[in-house]
Design a protein around this motif. Structure first.
Motif, PDB file in Angstrom:
ATOM      1  N   GLU A 246      84.894  33.922  54.024  1.00 14.25           N
ATOM      2  CA  GLU A 246      83.476  33.896  53.705  1.00 14.25           C
ATOM      3  C   GLU A 246      83.242  34.292  52.248  1.00 14.25           C
ATOM      4  O   GLU A 246      83.544  35.406  51.835  1.00 14.25           O
ATOM      5  CB  GLU A 246      82.690  34.833  54.619  1.00 14.25           C
ATOM      6  N   GLY A 247      82.716  33.361  51.474  1.00 13.33           N
ATOM      7  CA  GLY A 247      82.373  33.638  50.088  1.00 13.33           C
ATOM      8  C   GLY A 247      83.482  33.369  49.103  1.00 13.33           C
ATOM      9  O   GLY A 247      83.223  33.338  47.897  1.00 13.33           O
ATOM     10  N   THR A 248      84.702  33.158  49.569  1.00 10.69           N
ATOM     11  CA  THR A 248      85.804  32.886  48.657  1.00 10.69           C
ATOM     12  C   THR A 248      86.180  31.411  48.694  1.00 10.69           C
ATOM     13  O   THR A 248      86.033  30.697  47.708  1.00 10.69           O
ATOM     14  CB  THR A 248      87.017  33.768  49.000  1.00 10.69           C
ATOM     15  N   ILE A 249      86.663  30.939  49.845  1.00 13.14           N
ATOM     16  CA  ILE A 249      86.940  29.507  49.978  1.00 13.14           C
ATOM     17  C   ILE A 249      85.896  28.826  50.854  1.00 13.14           C
ATOM     18  O   ILE A 249      85.898  27.603  50.969  1.00 13.14           O
ATOM     19  CB  ILE A 249      88.339  29.269  50.553  1.00 13.14           C
ATOM     20  N   ALA A 250      85.034  29.601  51.480  1.00 15.58           N
ATOM     21  CA  ALA A 250      83.941  29.046  52.281  1.00 15.58           C
ATOM     22  C   ALA A 250      82.627  29.609  51.755  1.00 15.58           C
ATOM     23  O   ALA A 250      82.595  30.607  51.037  1.00 15.58           O
ATOM     24  CB  ALA A 250      84.111  29.392  53.765  1.00 15.58           C
ATOM     25  N   GLU A 251      81.545  28.932  52.112  1.00 14.59           N
ATOM     26  CA  GLU A 251      80.233  29.441  51.735  1.00 14.59           C
ATOM     27  C   GLU A 251      80.010  30.801  52.397  1.00 14.59           C
ATOM     28  O   GLU A 251      80.494  31.063  53.498  1.00 14.59           O
ATOM     29  CB  GLU A 251      79.136  28.464  52.163  1.00 14.59           C
ATOM     30  N   PRO A 252      79.296  31.692  51.737  1.00 15.06           N
ATOM     31  CA  PRO A 252      79.132  33.035  52.317  1.00 15.06           C
ATOM     32  C   PRO A 252      78.296  33.056  53.580  1.00 15.06           C
ATOM     33  O   PRO A 252      78.447  33.952  54.402  1.00 15.06           O
ATOM     34  CB  PRO A 252      78.456  33.819  51.181  1.00 15.06           C
ATOM     35  N   PHE A 253      77.429  32.072  53.749  1.00 15.70           N
ATOM     36  CA  PHE A 253      76.555  32.044  54.915  1.00 15.70           C
ATOM     37  C   PHE A 253      76.807  30.756  55.696  1.00 15.70           C
ATOM     38  O   PHE A 253      76.957  29.676  55.115  1.00 15.70           O
ATOM     39  CB  PHE A 253      75.085  32.132  54.491  1.00 15.70           C
ATOM     40  N   CYS A 254      76.877  30.903  57.009  1.00 13.11           N
ATOM     41  CA  CYS A 254      77.158  29.741  57.840  1.00 13.11           C
ATOM     42  C   CYS A 254      75.967  28.784  57.842  1.00 13.11           C
ATOM     43  O   CYS A 254      74.819  29.194  57.654  1.00 13.11           O
ATOM     44  CB  CYS A 254      77.514  30.176  59.260  1.00 13.11           C
ATOM     45  N   THR A 255      76.250  27.534  58.071  1.00 14.52           N
ATOM     46  CA  THR A 255      75.227  26.494  58.063  1.00 14.52           C
ATOM     47  C   THR A 255      75.125  25.871  59.447  1.00 14.52           C
ATOM     48  O   THR A 255      76.124  25.774  60.172  1.00 14.52           O
ATOM     49  CB  THR A 255      75.571  25.403  57.034  1.00 14.52           C
ATOM     50  N   PRO A 256      73.927  25.444  59.847  1.00 13.50           N
ATOM     51  CA  PRO A 256      73.776  24.827  61.173  1.00 13.50           C
ATOM     52  C   PRO A 256      74.549  23.515  61.251  1.00 13.50           C
ATOM     53  O   PRO A 256      74.575  22.725  60.308  1.00 13.50           O
ATOM     54  CB  PRO A 256      72.270  24.612  61.294  1.00 13.50           C
ATOM     55  N   GLU A 257      75.164  23.317  62.408  1.00 14.27           N
ATOM     56  CA  GLU A 257      76.001  22.129  62.574  1.00 14.27           C
ATOM     57  C   GLU A 257      75.530  21.240  63.715  1.00 14.27           C
ATOM     58  O   GLU A 257      75.530  20.029  63.592  1.00 14.27           O
ATOM     59  CB  GLU A 257      77.455  22.559  62.810  1.00 14.27           C
ATOM     60  N   GLN A 258      75.140  21.837  64.828  1.00 17.08           N
ATOM     61  CA  GLN A 258      74.728  21.052  65.986  1.00 17.08           C
ATOM     62  C   GLN A 258      73.589  21.760  66.708  1.00 17.08           C
ATOM     63  O   GLN A 258      73.466  22.983  66.672  1.00 17.08           O
ATOM     64  CB  GLN A 258      75.900  20.860  66.963  1.00 17.08           C
ATOM     65  N   ILE A 259      72.765  20.942  67.357  1.00 17.29           N
ATOM     66  CA  ILE A 259      71.696  21.453  68.214  1.00 17.29           C
ATOM     67  C   ILE A 259      71.997  21.012  69.642  1.00 17.29           C
ATOM     68  O   ILE A 259      72.297  19.838  69.890  1.00 17.29           O
ATOM     69  CB  ILE A 259      70.316  20.926  67.778  1.00 17.29           C
TER      70      ILE A 259
END
Length: 1343
Positions: A450-463
């Protein structure tokens, strides 16, 4: 995340006057005696820093006591003594005074001075290297001492890569990094949070003291079971509701806004153990590949070639002296000339190498300065990385994209001058071998996500929304970047038919985020976070920290739609003692189960007609629901349906997804009877129309949960008769809690904007496969949920057979049952209707997947160390593009979960395959020795602890890999891996914490922070004055280091500086990892150039020694005297070697396999043959020029065959002056010829394998200018000798010039022939290395 604000910790009143948002969100003024002041914390940290700094001393790379250094020094001393003796003899015996004797004495003196200068430079360099970390700590100490107590309010996200704790400082709750905690601090731990160090449960509200028996060690998590046991033992006989007997409850100390946390007293300063770990594990980087190669060549030259040449020269001269009749008086003194002088001039080129360590140090400084300045320039550049125009983006072997930036040579020289003058505590270029390590990296280890190789905050993927017939639909989400804002949209075709189910969820997403008020929407893509009170009370899920308003926008809710609702209350519900929390922990998610409910009032609705919109932990929300909405009607949530959604939830967790469940409940209350403030239901309050809602903390206590013992068969039977919504038929009957279903849905106003987007939907279909019924937890069964409903005070007051009011949920009589607002809300959050779920995923940062793919082309293995389980780790690795099939993941933990997969021999069967892999870090080395090298080939390790990660990096190094480690700068557990890696790169995990440089320049201040900062005290002013010495040509605000200089230093910058003590480089949050790749490319170019420069200098040294040896064997005076050798080896050759550093970049350099740091130069005989062939032409040509010129210049012009008879039986004193001048003239011609040949050779050593046709030397403009300058200065030197001596150069025959200047016609083809032969072998080795790198025997196949 909102823009950061800053408050100062000098006093509580100062904090209030500054209007800091941290004061509003995190705390209020505390009672005297609670916590520490910032000044006291600073004093404690300074004491620890001053005490631990002296223990961190690194041994230098240059060992002045090594055997090689001693041999070279002894050879130089012997040569100087021989020349001194010869010179003194010539001066004493010669009449008139012999200038050659004076020159010999001067040469001996220069060699002695060179030895002293080299020892001083090497000793100084070693001292600077040994104290680099100490100086870095001193820089941090200065900044900490000058820190004004400014705290940035970044609303620290609860991420594994950010270790910050809620601490009471100056009476205000602050987010403080672990390494800034001090013994005596009062810290509020949330359930599921790991202790930062040794802490004790708070036992008193006066002088802070902790229970001696109630303690948590570092890394030990606070779990509800432990706290329940401690609470009973610490307050025996007292009610759990009595705050007076619970000093560990923040509410007892007057900090109700922190309710839900537990107060602990810090018993040890984490910084002390942190420095101990650095002193224990941090070591100087081992010799680089190039250093090992040079060491091997130097050892060969010094221990074999030098003694051989010296012995051969001495033997030849003794033989010459022996054949002379020593009994003849005129020739007795030839011993000094024959034995001492001639032998000394053969060894003289090796004696001149005593200064080469100085040249090597300068070359290292230049290459490191080039890498650092390029790194800083790339970070400052705001352009994107782009492929070259002729590169096919679909070509898997295409070279990586680069930025077209220009690095000024002045900036490099300025930084180099600064590094020469002081300790490089900015980038640790000495102790880390910065440029050489960058150029030979074979493994890049990512120890964070988280925050290094990935975005620090998760993003919505499916509903996930319910459908009819007890089914569900899965709709995929995508996000389209539009400038600084991002817009989410559903990509499934025909998704509009699910709008009836999506509208309640969209309304929840739009209103229940608290990232904005009604109608005010945040569009910042990088800091788009929820701004509710969940973080104050406990540890929330990362998905609960993500703003959901863009999902609402994607469904169709516009700001005008949200403006029709008024947010009345934010309800933060935590259930630390609920079964959902325990189940949550078993699934790998620590922290109390929680959800957020927003109570809103639609516009123009009656005062008591409210809506409760809820999202949070799936298991807890499902436990609060009795029914679900399928888009058309409300249906009962029976066990079969519950099992379906619970199975979907478990499957999502296994795929490394975060889940949020959504529900709602219509609330009908008697507005006239609400006696709690802030609801705004009364007419007077409604007219006031306050925009801000107030949050309420609600604890679902243990007594509200129905255990399995309470859910008997009779309960199950009665639930089917009287519980609401048990079936569609019973909904029309009158019973306890039953209500018409249509009333529930009718009171949910879900009007949406008419501009719902339909043209962005894609066809994916829905996933409606329902698996078999799984065993759901007891508290999720239908019987348990209905029993929980019947235990509510509202229904407990009803007599059997009496029905609740169907119109008003909470009338005046029902409201009297709740003495507090918390009790009322605890009752109100139950009996909800399930709406669906949203899954979230951590997406890799921009360019990360392409970066990993291009690393593979460059022969660098990317290795991801994950803290999570194997399946979750594989899911994220798949998003990165790593291999995730057979034999591609090793678990480094020693024990398997539940012991189901553990084996006595250290092997484990993976979850999904039947392959045997070593399990546990302790079994990796035995596997490498006895089985195969799979652990060195894979790119994924799971269940990693900091200790296991550190050990695995050391295993890589033991097997010849050069390891680069990248990790979060705010995770103090990363320091162990940083310390052992060959190169460590700290990464800014979250945006907007100020970047600062170790003691130099002006750092980037936080936005809008300067106005809030008070005037700095005298110490801060002194530190600012110290920082005013900016490095010329260097922009410290955006450099490649992490430190603490800046207009405003905050706790995050100080914490990052302490975490990244072993890190030479620092990446800003928005910097692409391609920056590191481009710097690696430049370092590879510089490393190859340094290798070729060392080759040129070695060949020149050998050639000059061979020239004088051949002259001695021919009974001639030395072809090149000492002062000419000094000119060539101390001026010409180093200058030509320096031009190698400017060779143009080879386009194929990032498709070349790097060498591992072992088994160097195993094919030494082949390289020895190359050296002989390449140096033989200059030796022969130089001796030929010398001999022909000498024959022409001697009186009488004797033929070549008579030269030995003319000069071999007479020493220098026996020669007539005209003969002496003839020898000096011939030596001058030989010097010019050798320099010319050396320039020609330098044109062929710019690249190891590319010929002159493939790499035109004139492309290196610095070499062209340098070569011309060297030739011009050599000719000028020769002209001076001609002008001040009787050198009759005009008598030199034409064929001497032909030999000298036509020699390249023979020399250059031989040089290219060696390169072509070497290229064949090098190409085969490269193909073999790529085959070994890409072919993973044992992977992709089961046993």
């Amino acid at each position: 995340m909102p823009e950061p604000s800053v408050s100062t910790g000098s006093s509580s009143s100062d904090s209030e006057s500054a209007g800091s948002k941290a004061d509003v969100l995190l705390g209020v003024d505390g009672e005297p005696g609670l916590g520490l002041s910032t000044a006291a914390a600073k004093d404690g940290l300074l004491r620890v820093l001053n005490g631990g700094r002296a223990r961190i001393v690194l041994p230098p790379h240059f060992d002045v006591q090594s055997a090689l250094v001693r041999v070279v020094a002894a050879a130089t001393a012997a040569t100087a003594c021989a020349l001194a003796a010869s010179g003194a003899w010539l001066v004493a015996q010669g009449h008139p005074t012999q200038t050659r004797g004076i020159a010999a004495l001067a040469e001996a003196g220069l060699l002695a001075l060179a030895v002293a200068a080299a020892r001083w430079v090497v000793a100084r360099e070693s001292a600077l290297e040994a104290r680099e970390l100490d100086k870095r700590l001193r820089a941090v100490t200065r900044e900490l001492r000058g820190w004004s107590g400014a705290y940035a309010d970044l609303r620290t996200p609860q991420l594994p890569t950010v270790t910050a704790y809620t601490v009471l400082r100056d009476g205000v709750w602050r987010d403080v990094p672990t390494l800034l905690l001090v013994e005596g601090d009062l810290v509020a731990l949330a359930y599921g949070e790991a202790a930062p160090c040794l802490v004790a449960l708070c036992a008193a509200l006066g002088p802070t003291a902790g229970h001696a028996e109630h303690r948590l060690a570092r890394g030990q998590r606070l779990v509800p079971a432990t706290m329940s046991e401690w609470g009973a033992a610490a307050s025996p006989g007292h009610s759990s509701a009595a705050l007076d007997h619970r000093p560990w409850d923040p509410r007892a100390a007057g900090h109700a806004q922190m309710a839900g946390r537990v107060l602990f007293v810090v018993l040890a300063t984490p910084l002390a153990s942190h420095l101990d770990q650095i002193a224990l594990h941090h070591k100087r980087t081992e010799r680089s590949v190039l250093q090992n190669q040079i060491h091997i060549v130097t050892r060969l030259l010094v221990l074999r070639v030098l003694p051989a040449l010296a012995a051969a020269a001495l033997a030849i001269n003794i033989v010459i002296y022996g054949v002379v009749d020593v009994g003849q008086t005129p020739h007795r003194r030839m011993g000094v000339e024959a034995i001492l002088a001639k032998t000394a001039y053969v060894v003289f080129p090796f004696a001149c190498t005593v200064l080469w360590p100085v040249f090597w140090i300068l070359a290292r400084m230049f290459s490191s300065a080039s890498a650092v300045v390029l790194f800083d320039t790339l970070q400052r550049s705001k352009t994107d990385y782009e492929d070259m125009e002729d590169i096919d983006e679909f070509d898997v072997d295409a070279l990586p994209p680069t930025k077209d930036v220009r690095v000024e040579i002045g900036s490099i020289l300025s930084h180099m001058r600064w590094v020469w003058s002081t300790h490089d505590h900015r980038n640790l270029s000495r102790s880390s071998n910065l440029s050489e390590t960058l150029g030979t990296i074979t493994v890049i280890c990512s120890i964070d996500k988280e925050g290094t190789i990935a975005e620090p905050f998760c993003t919505p993927e499916q509903i996930v929304v319910p459908e009819k017939d007890d089914d569900y639909a899965v709709l995929d989400l995508a996000e389209q970047q539009m400038g600084a804002a991002g817009k989410a949209f559903i990509i499934d075709e025909g998704w509009e038919r699910y709008l009836p189910s999506l509208r309640p969820m969209g309304l929840d997403c739009g209103l229940n985020t608290a990232a904005h008020g009604a109608g005010r929407v945040r569009t910042d893509s990088t800091t788009h976070r929820r701004h509710n009170g969940m973080q104050r009370h406990g540890r929330a899920l990362p998905s609960q920290d993500t703003c959901l308003c863009r999902i609402g926008q994607g469904i169709g809710f516009a700001p005008d739609d949200l403006a029709r609702y008024r947010l009345l209350k934010e309800v933060d519900v935590f259930a630390p003692f609920h079964q959902a929390t325990e189940s949550h922990a078993r699934l790998g998610e620590f922290g109390a189960a929680s959800f957020t409910s927003a109570i809103v009032r639609p516009a123009r609705a009656p005062a008591g007609q409210l809506q409760m919109l809820t999202d949070g932990n799936v298991e807890l929300v499902l436990g609060m629901c009795l029914d679900y909405f399928d888009g058309a009607e409300i249906r009962p949530l029976d066990d079969q349906t519950m099992a379906m959604y619970y199975s979907l939830y478990l499957n999502a967790l296994q795929q490394d997804l975060q889940c949020l469940a959504f529900s709602y409940r219509p609330l009908a209350v008697d507005a006239r009877c609400i006696q709690w403030a802030g609801w705004g239901l009364a007419e007077s309050e409604a007219e006031a129309g306050a925009d801000e809602s107030s949050g309420v903390y609600v604890d679902l206590r243990l007594d509200t949960v129905i255990t399995s013992a309470a859910t008997t068969n009779s309960d199950a039977e009665s639930s089917s008769e009287g519980s609401p919504g048990s079936s569609s038929e019973s909904s029309s009957e009158s019973g306890p809690g039953s209500r018409p279903q249509n009333n529930r849905l009718s009171r949910v106003s879900t009007s949406t904007s008419t501009s719902t987007s339909t043209n962005t939907s894609k066809s994916t279909g829905s996933d409606a496969d329902q698996g078999p019924l799984i065993a759901i937890p007891e508290h999720l069964t239908e019987a348990a949920r209905h029993a929980l409903l019947r235990s509510k005070p509202k229904f407990a007051r009803l007599q059997p057979g009496e029905a609740a009011d169907d119109v008003v949920d909470y009338d005046s009589e029902a409201l009297t049952l709740f003495p507090t607002e918390e009790e009322f809300l605890r009752d109100a959050v139950t009996e909800q209707i399930f709406l669906g779920m949203v899954t979230f995923a951590y997406e890799p940062k921009t360019d990360v997947c392409d970066f990993i793919e291009d690393l593979d082309i460059a022969g660098i293995r990317f290795v991801y160390f994950s803290r999570t389980k194997g399946r979750q780790s594989k899911s994220f690795a798949e998003r990165l593009g790593l291999e995730t099939d057979w034999n591609t993941c090793i678990l480094l933990s020693s024990e398997a979960a539940g012991g189901a997969h553990a084996a006595d021999d250290g092997y484990v069967e993976d979850h999904d395959i039947k392959a045997r892999l070593p399990r546990g870090i302790e079994n990796i080395r035995p596997h490498l020795e006895e089985v195969d090298d799979i652990p060195l080939q894979i790119s994924l390790f799971a269940e990693c602890t900091p200790e296991a990660t550190r050990e695995m990096i050391q295993i890589f190094q033991e097997n010849g890999d050069v390891a680069c480690c990248i990790g979060s700068a705010l995770q103090d557990g990363n320091t162990q891996a940083f310390a052992v890696a060959d190169l460590a790169v700290g990464v800014e995990p979250i945006p907007h914490f100020n970047r600062i440089v170790y003691g130099f320049g002006q750092g980037a201040a936080l936005p809008h922070a300067a106005a809030a900062a008070p005037a700095a005290p005298a110490a801060a002013a002194a530190a600012a004055a110290l920082r005013s010495a900016v490095i010329s040509g260097h922009d410290a605000a955006n450099d490649g280091s992490i430190s603490t200089s800046g207009a405003l230093v905050t706790q995050y910058a100080l914490g990052a500086a302490l975490t990244c003590i072993p890190c030479p480089l620092f990446l800003q949050h928005d910097t692409s990892l391609y920056t590191l790749m481009q710097v690696i490319s430049e370092a590879r170019r510089l490393l190859g150039s340094m290798q070729q420069a060392a080759l040129l200098m070695a060949l020149a040294c050998l050639a000059l020694a061979a020239v004088n040896l051949v002259a001695a064997a021919c009974l001639l005076p030395p072809a090149l005297p000492g002062f000419m050798l000094l000119w060539v080896l101390w001026a010409v050759v180093p200058a030509l070697a320096a031009t190698m550093l400017f060779v143009p970049r080879d386009e194929s350099i990032m498709s070349t396999m790097p060498l591992k740091n072992h088994s160097h130069l195993v094919d030494m005989p082949r390289f020895a043959v190359y050296a002989v062939v390449r140096m033989l032409p200059p030796v022969v040509l130089t001796v030929a020029v010398y001999a022909t010129a000498l024959a022409a210049l001697l009186p009488g012009a004797p033929p070549l065959g008579r030269l030995a008879a003319e000069l071999g039986r007479a020493d220098w004193l026996a020669l007539r002056p005209d003969q002496q001048w003839a020898v000096l003239g011939a030596q001058t011609c030989a010097m010019v010829a050798f320099v010319f040949h050396c320039v020609c050779v330098s044109a062929t050593v710019m690249h190891r394998t590319r010929t002159l046709v493939e790499l035109v030397p004139l492309r290196n403009t610095v070499w062209a200018a340098g070569s011309a300058l060297c030739l011009a200065l050599t000719l000028a030197f020769a002209a001076l000798l001609v002008a001040f001596g009787d050198l009759r150069i005009a008598r030199v025959p034409w064929h001497s010039y032909v030999v000298a200047f036509a020699g390249p016609l023979v020399l250059l083809p031989l040089q290219d022939a060696c390169k072509v032969h070497d290229r064949r072998r090098w190409t085969r080795l490269q193909k073999l290395a790529k085959l070994e790198f890409k072919t993973k025997l044992g992977l992709h196949s089961p046993l």
